[in-house]
Design a protein around this motif. Structure first.
Motif, PDB file in Angstrom:
ATOM      1  N   ASP A   9       2.939  -3.885   3.488  1.00 11.87           N
ATOM      2  CA  ASP A   9       4.091  -3.713   4.342  1.00 11.87           C
ATOM      3  C   ASP A   9       4.774  -5.066   4.430  1.00 11.87           C
ATOM      4  O   ASP A   9       4.169  -6.095   4.122  1.00 11.87           O
ATOM      5  CB  ASP A   9       3.671  -3.223   5.733  1.00 11.87           C
ATOM      6  N   SER A  10       6.033  -5.056   4.849  1.00 14.35           N
ATOM      7  CA  SER A  10       6.813  -6.287   4.932  1.00 14.35           C
ATOM      8  C   SER A  10       7.547  -6.358   6.253  1.00 14.35           C
ATOM      9  O   SER A  10       7.815  -5.336   6.888  1.00 14.35           O
ATOM     10  CB  SER A  10       7.847  -6.345   3.800  1.00 14.35           C
ATOM     11  N   VAL A  11       7.896  -7.579   6.625  1.00 18.60           N
ATOM     12  CA  VAL A  11       8.689  -7.813   7.824  1.00 18.60           C
ATOM     13  C   VAL A  11       9.612  -8.999   7.552  1.00 18.60           C
ATOM     14  O   VAL A  11       9.258  -9.909   6.794  1.00 18.60           O
ATOM     15  CB  VAL A  11       7.785  -8.081   9.053  1.00 18.60           C
ATOM     16  N   ARG A 151      -3.295   0.001   6.575  1.00 19.90           N
ATOM     17  CA  ARG A 151      -1.834   0.118   6.706  1.00 19.90           C
ATOM     18  C   ARG A 151      -1.426  -0.144   8.165  1.00 19.90           C
ATOM     19  O   ARG A 151      -0.481  -0.885   8.439  1.00 19.90           O
ATOM     20  CB  ARG A 151      -1.367   1.502   6.256  1.00 19.90           C
ATOM     21  N   ARG A 152      -2.175   0.434   9.110  1.00 22.29           N
ATOM     22  CA  ARG A 152      -1.887   0.208  10.529  1.00 22.29           C
ATOM     23  C   ARG A 152      -2.185  -1.238  10.930  1.00 22.29           C
ATOM     24  O   ARG A 152      -1.432  -1.853  11.675  1.00 22.29           O
ATOM     25  CB  ARG A 152      -2.683   1.183  11.396  1.00 22.29           C
ATOM     26  N   ASN A 153      -3.295  -1.777  10.433  1.00 21.90           N
ATOM     27  CA  ASN A 153      -3.642  -3.167  10.749  1.00 21.90           C
ATOM     28  C   ASN A 153      -2.581  -4.129  10.223  1.00 21.90           C
ATOM     29  O   ASN A 153      -2.218  -5.094  10.902  1.00 21.90           O
ATOM     30  CB  ASN A 153      -5.006  -3.540  10.161  1.00 21.90           C
ATOM     31  N   ILE A 154      -2.105  -3.890   9.015  1.00 24.06           N
ATOM     32  CA  ILE A 154      -1.079  -4.750   8.421  1.00 24.06           C
ATOM     33  C   ILE A 154       0.193  -4.703   9.267  1.00 24.06           C
ATOM     34  O   ILE A 154       0.793  -5.744   9.563  1.00 24.06           O
ATOM     35  CB  ILE A 154      -0.800  -4.346   6.957  1.00 24.06           C
ATOM     36  N   ARG A 155       0.600  -3.520   9.654  1.00 26.57           N
ATOM     37  CA  ARG A 155       1.810  -3.373  10.471  1.00 26.57           C
ATOM     38  C   ARG A 155       1.672  -4.160  11.776  1.00 26.57           C
ATOM     39  O   ARG A 155       2.586  -4.880  12.195  1.00 26.57           O
ATOM     40  CB  ARG A 155       2.065  -1.891  10.755  1.00 26.57           C
TER      41      ARG A 155
END
Length: 170
Positions: A9-11, A151-155
């Protein structure tokens, strides 16, 4: 069900890539942002030197009431661009069980006045049959695959990193 071996994921963070890189490339600081990692022990005198490939450190983690330690090796460190490490041993107090576990990667790309930070988790347990890995994953993540769990941890990690990097005085 076949496994998903990599998620990311990216931010977009309103900060310079080098500034963010200097924070993320210090494993001892990861506990500030991660919902699961509590930080790391880096060999004496090498706190900021985690930015060199080959550095070995121990990561400290917690999920619910369970704590464990991992042994990790930095595999890529390019100032302001890329930080990557692989996890290759795990244990409760000492990382005694050796083998390929996972690779974590952080990419930093300038975008306007800010930086796009991309975090990627890759499952390195390629030798595990999918049914065994799926069953194991659902037990240790309370019903999820590791891909969904990470995926949730990365977010969460990226959201926390963004808040910290954009906070006044950071």
């Amino acid at each position: 069900m076949p496994r998903v071996f990599s998620v990311s994921d990216s931010v977009l963070i309103e900060a310079d890539p080098a500034v963010i890189y200097r924070q993320v490339s210090q494993p001892a600081l990861m506990g500030r942002w991660s919902p699961e990692n509590l930080g790391a022990t880096v060999p004496d005198g090498q706190g900021a030197a985690a930015t060199r490939p080959g550095l070995v450190f121990e990561g400290h983690n917690k999920r619910g009431g369970v704590r464990w330690t991992t042994r990790c090796t930095v595999t890529a460190a390019e100032e302001g661009r890329l930080f990557r490490f692989r996890v290759h041993a795990i244990g409760l107090k000492q990382p005694r069980l050796r083998g390929p576990i996972a690779t974590w990667e952080y990419r930093f790309a300038p975008v306007g006045e800010g930086t796009e930070v991309t975090e990627t988790w890759t499952d390195d347990r390629r030798g595990w049959p999918d049914p065994l890995a799926n069953a194991f994953d659902r037990v240790v993540t309370r019903g999820h695959t590791f891909a969904d769990f990470q995926r949730r941890n990365i977010r969460t990690t990226l959201r926390n990193l963004k808040a910290a990097m954009e906070a006044p005085g950071s």
